[in-house]
Design a protein around this motif. Sequence first.
Motif, PDB file in Angstrom:
ATOM      1  N   LYS A  69     -11.993  11.901  19.416  1.00  0.00           N
ATOM      2  CA  LYS A  69     -12.300  10.699  20.174  1.00  0.00           C
ATOM      3  C   LYS A  69     -11.048   9.842  20.365  1.00  0.00           C
ATOM      4  CE  LYS A  69     -15.657   6.911  20.091  1.00  0.00           C
ATOM      5  NZ  LYS A  69     -16.743   6.295  19.343  1.00  0.00           N
ATOM      6  N   TYR A  70     -10.099   9.963  19.436  1.00  0.00           N
ATOM      7  CA  TYR A  70      -8.877   9.171  19.467  1.00  0.00           C
ATOM      8  C   TYR A  70      -7.670  10.096  19.350  1.00  0.00           C
ATOM      9  CZ  TYR A  70     -12.236   5.543  18.220  1.00  0.00           C
ATOM     10  OH  TYR A  70     -13.318   4.712  18.208  1.00  0.00           O
ATOM     11  N   ASN A  72      -3.231  10.018  18.778  1.00  0.00           N
ATOM     12  CA  ASN A  72      -2.022   9.285  18.448  1.00  0.00           C
ATOM     13  C   ASN A  72      -1.163   9.210  19.715  1.00  0.00           C
ATOM     14  OD1 ASN A  72       0.461   8.385  17.536  1.00  0.00           O
ATOM     15  ND2 ASN A  72       0.482   9.717  15.734  1.00  0.00           N
ATOM     16  N   THR A  79      -5.243  14.069  16.497  1.00  0.00           N
ATOM     17  CA  THR A  79      -6.477  13.456  16.980  1.00  0.00           C
ATOM     18  C   THR A  79      -7.390  13.126  15.807  1.00  0.00           C
ATOM     19  OG1 THR A  79      -7.544  15.608  17.268  1.00  0.00           O
ATOM     20  CG2 THR A  79      -6.382  14.687  19.189  1.00  0.00           C
ATOM     21  N   GLY A  82     -13.241   9.971  14.763  1.00  0.00           N
ATOM     22  CA  GLY A  82     -13.888   8.694  14.491  1.00  0.00           C
ATOM     23  C   GLY A  82     -14.793   8.775  13.275  1.00  0.00           C
ATOM     24  N   LYS A  86      -9.960   6.898   8.222  1.00  0.00           N
ATOM     25  CA  LYS A  86      -9.047   6.706   9.346  1.00  0.00           C
ATOM     26  C   LYS A  86      -7.707   7.341   8.995  1.00  0.00           C
ATOM     27  CE  LYS A  86     -11.104   2.378  10.825  1.00  0.00           C
ATOM     28  NZ  LYS A  86     -11.576   1.342   9.960  1.00  0.00           N
ATOM     29  N   PHE A  90      -3.631   6.036  12.883  1.00  0.00           N
ATOM     30  CA  PHE A  90      -4.623   5.146  13.488  1.00  0.00           C
ATOM     31  C   PHE A  90      -4.524   3.759  12.866  1.00  0.00           C
ATOM     32  CE2 PHE A  90      -8.858   3.346  14.133  1.00  0.00           C
ATOM     33  CZ  PHE A  90      -9.128   3.681  15.447  1.00  0.00           C
ATOM     34  N   ALA A 100      -8.711   0.007  19.113  1.00  0.00           N
ATOM     35  CA  ALA A 100      -9.300   1.355  19.076  1.00  0.00           C
ATOM     36  C   ALA A 100      -9.454   1.887  20.495  1.00  0.00           C
ATOM     37  CB  ALA A 100     -10.641   1.328  18.347  1.00  0.00           C
ATOM     38  N   GLU A 101      -9.780   1.010  21.440  1.00  0.00           N
ATOM     39  CA  GLU A 101      -9.929   1.434  22.829  1.00  0.00           C
ATOM     40  C   GLU A 101      -8.604   1.968  23.402  1.00  0.00           C
ATOM     41  OE1 GLU A 101     -11.103  -1.689  21.762  1.00  0.00           O
ATOM     42  OE2 GLU A 101     -13.097  -0.842  21.496  1.00  0.00           O
ATOM     43  N   LEU A 103      -6.506   3.711  21.889  1.00  0.00           N
ATOM     44  CA  LEU A 103      -6.256   5.020  21.316  1.00  0.00           C
ATOM     45  C   LEU A 103      -7.283   6.071  21.730  1.00  0.00           C
ATOM     46  CD1 LEU A 103      -5.363   3.735  17.746  1.00  0.00           C
ATOM     47  CD2 LEU A 103      -3.772   4.343  19.570  1.00  0.00           C
ATOM     48  N   GLN A 104      -8.301   5.644  22.470  1.00  0.00           N
ATOM     49  CA  GLN A 104      -9.336   6.596  22.883  1.00  0.00           C
ATOM     50  C   GLN A 104      -8.794   7.647  23.837  1.00  0.00           C
ATOM     51  OE1 GLN A 104     -12.587   4.224  24.408  1.00  0.00           O
ATOM     52  NE2 GLN A 104     -13.717   4.528  22.513  1.00  0.00           N
TER      53      GLN A 104
END
Length: 105
Positions: A69-70, A72, A79, A82, A86, A90, A100-101, A103-104
Amino acid sequence: MPNLELDGLSIKELKNLQTQVAKAISTFEERRRKEALSELEEKARELGFSLSELTGTALTRQRAGAAPKYANPDQPEQTWSGRGRKPHWFVEALAAGKTAEDLQI
């Protein structure tokens, strides 16, 4: 294969694409193995057997991991789904002012 126009993409879009390609490459063999296993199970069912009956082994299926979902921004191959703890990258990105958005994937 589609012809991609990469020149018009932003850096975020390029990094997103890079992350998607890295994931597709890393999961390619696993996807092919699952496809082959499904085909063999179907053929065994057509013949009135289960694949484990024919091979003499019990088949176990692993639970699929959560999709990333995220990513770097400095190393898109890193990745996180989520779930769970963490990762350091992150936490450091959040401490540096990212959300957080940001890094999505």
